[in-house]
Design an enzyme around this catalytic site. Sequence first.
Site, PDB file in Angstrom:
ATOM      1  N   HIS A 198      -4.279  -3.945   7.767  1.00  0.00           N
ATOM      2  CA  HIS A 198      -3.738  -3.706   5.986  1.00  0.00           C
ATOM      3  C   HIS A 198      -2.260  -3.693   6.043  1.00  0.00           C
ATOM      4  O   HIS A 198      -1.592  -2.674   6.369  1.00  0.00           O
ATOM      5  CB  HIS A 198      -4.176  -2.109   5.664  1.00  0.00           C
ATOM      6  CG  HIS A 198      -3.953  -1.699   4.165  1.00  0.00           C
ATOM      7  ND1 HIS A 198      -4.681  -0.981   3.511  1.00  0.00           N
ATOM      8  CD2 HIS A 198      -2.903  -2.006   3.357  1.00  0.00           C
ATOM      9  CE1 HIS A 198      -4.057  -0.581   2.338  1.00  0.00           C
ATOM     10  NE2 HIS A 198      -2.845  -1.548   2.323  1.00  0.00           N
ATOM     11  N   HIS A 243      -7.988  -2.038  -2.483  1.00  0.00           N
ATOM     12  CA  HIS A 243      -7.489  -0.656  -2.512  1.00  0.00           C
ATOM     13  C   HIS A 243      -8.343   0.283  -3.309  1.00  0.00           C
ATOM     14  O   HIS A 243      -8.712  -0.153  -4.528  1.00  0.00           O
ATOM     15  CB  HIS A 243      -6.064  -0.656  -2.967  1.00  0.00           C
ATOM     16  CG  HIS A 243      -4.979  -1.254  -2.067  1.00  0.00           C
ATOM     17  ND1 HIS A 243      -5.232  -2.613  -1.539  1.00  0.00           N
ATOM     18  CD2 HIS A 243      -3.882  -0.948  -1.507  1.00  0.00           C
ATOM     19  CE1 HIS A 243      -4.227  -2.863  -0.627  1.00  0.00           C
ATOM     20  NE2 HIS A 243      -3.488  -2.128  -0.931  1.00  0.00           N
ATOM     21  N   GLU A 249      -6.442   5.668  -3.039  1.00  0.00           N
ATOM     22  CA  GLU A 249      -5.211   6.094  -2.558  1.00  0.00           C
ATOM     23  C   GLU A 249      -4.702   7.188  -3.596  1.00  0.00           C
ATOM     24  O   GLU A 249      -4.511   8.172  -2.945  1.00  0.00           O
ATOM     25  CB  GLU A 249      -4.137   4.674  -2.530  1.00  0.00           C
ATOM     26  CG  GLU A 249      -2.857   4.977  -2.152  1.00  0.00           C
ATOM     27  CD  GLU A 249      -1.855   3.675  -1.968  1.00  0.00           C
ATOM     28  OE1 GLU A 249      -2.406   2.809  -2.779  1.00  0.00           O
ATOM     29  OE2 GLU A 249      -1.051   3.601  -1.505  1.00  0.00           O
ATOM     30  N   HIS A 258       0.747  -5.898   3.801  1.00  0.00           N
ATOM     31  CA  HIS A 258       1.345  -6.531   2.580  1.00  0.00           C
ATOM     32  C   HIS A 258       2.572  -7.310   3.198  1.00  0.00           C
ATOM     33  O   HIS A 258       3.623  -6.973   3.562  1.00  0.00           O
ATOM     34  CB  HIS A 258       1.874  -5.795   1.389  1.00  0.00           C
ATOM     35  CG  HIS A 258       0.608  -4.936   0.800  1.00  0.00           C
ATOM     36  ND1 HIS A 258      -0.281  -5.610  -0.135  1.00  0.00           N
ATOM     37  CD2 HIS A 258       0.076  -3.895   1.334  1.00  0.00           C
ATOM     38  CE1 HIS A 258      -1.207  -4.429  -0.449  1.00  0.00           C
ATOM     39  NE2 HIS A 258      -1.053  -3.626   0.593  1.00  0.00           N
ATOM     40  N   ASP A 293       0.769  -0.898   6.167  1.00  0.00           N
ATOM     41  CA  ASP A 293       0.776  -1.156   4.727  1.00  0.00           C
ATOM     42  C   ASP A 293       2.254  -2.057   4.169  1.00  0.00           C
ATOM     43  O   ASP A 293       2.002  -3.207   4.158  1.00  0.00           O
ATOM     44  CB  ASP A 293       0.975   0.150   3.929  1.00  0.00           C
ATOM     45  CG  ASP A 293       0.432   0.107   2.495  1.00  0.00           C
ATOM     46  OD1 ASP A 293      -0.155  -1.066   2.238  1.00  0.00           O
ATOM     47  OD2 ASP A 293       0.106   1.098   1.749  1.00  0.00           O
ATOM     48  N   ASP A 294       3.380  -1.389   4.007  1.00  0.00           N
ATOM     49  CA  ASP A 294       4.441  -1.959   3.684  1.00  0.00           C
ATOM     50  C   ASP A 294       5.521  -1.590   4.795  1.00  0.00           C
ATOM     51  O   ASP A 294       6.403  -0.699   4.357  1.00  0.00           O
ATOM     52  CB  ASP A 294       4.857  -1.695   2.126  1.00  0.00           C
ATOM     53  CG  ASP A 294       3.703  -2.194   1.093  1.00  0.00           C
ATOM     54  OD1 ASP A 294       3.518  -3.378   0.910  1.00  0.00           O
ATOM     55  OD2 ASP A 294       2.785  -1.026   0.920  1.00  0.00           O
TER      56      ASP A 294
HETATM   57  N1  HPA Z   1      -0.549   0.256  -2.808  1.00  0.00           N
HETATM   58  C1  HPA Z   1      -1.002  -0.806  -3.876  1.00  0.00           C
HETATM   59  N2  HPA Z   1      -0.467  -2.121  -3.843  1.00  0.00           N
HETATM   60  C2  HPA Z   1       0.213  -2.421  -3.110  1.00  0.00           C
HETATM   61  C3  HPA Z   1       0.744  -1.715  -2.029  1.00  0.00           C
HETATM   62  C4  HPA Z   1       0.229  -0.221  -1.702  1.00  0.00           C
HETATM   63  O1  HPA Z   1       0.800   0.258  -0.879  1.00  0.00           O
HETATM   64  N3  HPA Z   1       1.582  -2.393  -1.490  1.00  0.00           N
HETATM   65  C5  HPA Z   1       1.532  -3.780  -1.917  1.00  0.00           C
HETATM   66  N4  HPA Z   1       0.934  -3.617  -2.915  1.00  0.00           N
HETATM   67 ZN    ZN Z   2      -1.779  -1.869   0.503  1.00  0.00          ZN
END
Ligand code: HPA
Ligand code: ZN
Length: 339
Positions: A19, A199, A202, A21, A280-281
């Site tokens: 996971h 996703h 969350e 991006h 994630d990011d």
């Molecule tokens: N959540 C949802 N969409 C996203 C995310 C995230 O953490 N990062 C990039 N797009």
């Molecule tokens: Zn994500």
Amino acid sequence: MTAAALIDFARRLPKAELHLHLEGSLEPEMMMALARRNKISLAFKSVEEARAAYRFTKLQDFLDLYYEGTQVLRTEEDFFDLTIAYLNRARADNVRHVEFFFDPQGHAERGLPFGVSISGILTALKMSRAQFGMTGKLILCFLRHLDEDAAFATLKEAEPWLDRIDAVGLASSELGHPPEKFARVFAAAKERGLKLCAHAGEEGPPDYVRGSLDHLKIDRLDHGNRSLEDADLVARLKDLQMTLTVCPLSNLKLCVVKDMREHPLKRMLDLGLKATVNSDDPAYFGGYMMANFEAVIEALDLSAENIRTLTKNSFAGSFLSDGEKRAHLAAIDKVPFQT
Ligand code: HPA
Ligand code: ZN
């Protein structure tokens, strides 16, 4: 058992990141450099100004900055540089395999043809495979704040590249955009032989996780935290042996959890769910794979076996072949806790 010993063990274990991006690995230093290279004026005037702005109370706060940052990505070389920079960081954490989300729809809004981003990414993946034996797969991410027709248009644009794309994903603003909205395009992706992830859970309720199973027929669940509010759903995820790509530092930064000590990762494992650790990011949320392991090891009462299980889950839940999975799992079994 000290946290330091557990962190050292986590570092030595081979890991897969499921996971990530790619655009979320754009560090402010590279954002500024690419803005200069491409003569783009950004809202942030310095690296410090960008970092200072990375304070979020919810997903949308982050997404607004994330889309602002991606403006600087214009050329194949930009995507190559971004991918190589991420791979170097991941390699230092002993990540051996990565399944990258990328956002062609975000780039199409700036007029970038599909081939620009994917070509740069693929060249970087080829190099890191040849040089370091690191492998990578690509997940084309649909943006859920856009409509399903836009997702279909992107899938059509991706047609010439589908032999080099492994899966589709669904990201961006979760609340108000339930999975049903994308049922047809997910079915079309499956017909083309692609794996499916989304996703869910969350910020969205357990119903969005259930909807992702029922309407999208996902192979893998991204985040999934809020599934724990629903015991029947937990039982179903466990039965399906569904992999959850959990992102601890992201959850903290986006206020999905108030405190890392309340993070559900350990509970997920105790419930028999196939949880994994991911970043994630990482440029926005405070760190890469090992920073995430460090955060959960320091906050939760994870055992050495929990940590081994998390890394095994990452390869088992990947889209690698059965033979590749077996080789990685065997390598994990050989790593001793104490050296
Ligand atoms: N959540 C949802 N969409 C996203 C995310 C995230 O953490 N990062 C990039 N797009
Ligand atoms: Zn994500």
